[in-house]
Design an enzyme around this catalytic site. Structure first.
Site, short mmCIF file in Angstrom:
data_model
loop_
_atom_site.label_atom_id
_atom_site.label_comp_id
_atom_site.label_asym_id
_atom_site.label_seq_id
_atom_site.Cartn_x
_atom_site.Cartn_y
_atom_site.Cartn_z
N TYR A 167 -13.06 -2.03 2.39
CA TYR A 167 -14.42 -1.55 2.12
C TYR A 167 -15.49 -2.63 2.33
O TYR A 167 -16.54 -2.36 2.91
CB TYR A 167 -14.56 -0.97 0.70
CG TYR A 167 -15.93 -0.36 0.46
CD1 TYR A 167 -16.22 0.91 0.94
CD2 TYR A 167 -16.92 -1.08 -0.19
CE1 TYR A 167 -17.48 1.45 0.76
CE2 TYR A 167 -18.18 -0.54 -0.37
CZ TYR A 167 -18.46 0.73 0.11
OH TYR A 167 -19.71 1.25 -0.06
N THR A 196 0.82 -1.21 0.00
CA THR A 196 0.00 0.00 0.00
C THR A 196 0.85 1.26 0.00
O THR A 196 0.43 2.30 -0.53
CB THR A 196 -0.96 -0.01 1.20
OG1 THR A 196 -0.23 -0.32 2.39
CG2 THR A 196 -2.05 -1.04 1.00
N TYR A 225 -1.57 -9.03 5.91
CA TYR A 225 -1.42 -7.65 6.37
C TYR A 225 -2.74 -7.17 6.95
O TYR A 225 -3.74 -7.09 6.25
CB TYR A 225 -0.98 -6.79 5.19
CG TYR A 225 -0.81 -5.31 5.44
CD1 TYR A 225 -0.70 -4.78 6.73
CD2 TYR A 225 -0.75 -4.43 4.38
CE1 TYR A 225 -0.53 -3.43 6.93
CE2 TYR A 225 -0.58 -3.06 4.57
CZ TYR A 225 -0.47 -2.57 5.85
OH TYR A 225 -0.32 -1.22 6.05
N ILE A 256 8.05 -4.42 8.76
CA ILE A 256 7.89 -3.98 7.38
C ILE A 256 7.67 -2.48 7.47
O ILE A 256 6.63 -2.02 7.93
CB ILE A 256 6.73 -4.70 6.68
CG1 ILE A 256 7.05 -6.21 6.60
CG2 ILE A 256 6.49 -4.12 5.29
CD1 ILE A 256 5.93 -7.03 5.98
#
Length: 214
Positions: free
Chosen positions: A110, A47, A136, A210
């Site tokens: 969403y 992302t 994630y 990360i």
């Protein structure tokens, strides 16, 4: 715990752009700077790397470019997250075909799927690839959290090997770490997904971070 994809710090790479598109010259310099400074792994099309606003052609091209540029010097983890399960499977299969070492799959955003739906989403992705998968979880952005109850099922899927925990909730991380440590040696590895929480995650037995700061 599972054999980790990496231990230490993985950089969540940005994707440099010009007005004409992806800036591969700058991307090459960025990758080499990371490698020169001793990074342990690289994440592409996560992302942080603008993946959610890139076309499939751009995402696949970027993954291929990073794998070729790194040339096996550190593990390359390709983002394959999507709120469309079949799309995530397609991206996962492509990453495997071009030589990625592992996948990072963000929870579906969403849709706010049920716990059972979340398990099936990841089970389906895992069935589409032989690559190790890092799940994630970042509920502040996706509206979905991977709870310990969900993890009891995900941890039984052989190629789900870790989690990027960006819940920001150390109570959740501690419960997860306790559950994993009580299970088999092949339990998933916990990576911090919040740079500022890396030390407490490591103190709970985490395998690294990360990092977007990196």
């Amino acid at each position: 715990m599972s054999t980790p994809v990496f231990k230490g710090v993985a950089t969540a790479l940005i994707t440099p752009f010009t007005d004409e598109g992806i800036d591969y010259a700058s991307f090459c310099r960025l990758i080499e700077e990371q490698l020169t400074n001793g990074i342990d792994a690289l994440v592409v099309c996560g992302t942080t790397g603008e993946a959610s606003t890139m076309s499939d052609e751009e995402r696949k091209s970027v993954v291929e470019f990073v794998i070729k540029q790194v040339h096996g010097r550190v593990p390359v983890i390709a983002g394959c997250g999507s709120n469309n399960t079949s799309h995530a499977c397609e991206l996962a299969a492509h990453a495997g075909a071009v030589g990625a070492d592992a996948l990072l799959a963000v929870t579906p955003y969403y849709n706010k799927c049920s716990p059972a739906g979340l398990v099936e989403h990841y089970r389906t992705i895992a069935g589409a690839t032989s690559l190790p998968i890092i799940v994630y979880t970042v509920p502040s952005r996706t509206g979905v959290s991977v709870t310990t109850d969900v993890w009891r099922e995900l941890a039984a899927i052989p190629n789900i090997v870790g989690t990027k925990d960006a819940t920001g909730d150390l109570r959740h991380t501690a419960r997860l770490a306790a559950m994993f440590s009580a299970d088999s040696p092949d339990s998933p590895v916990i990576y911090s997904g919040d740079d500022e929480l890396t030390l407490p995650v490591l103190s709970l037995g985490g395998g690294g971070v990360i990092s977007f700061v990196a």
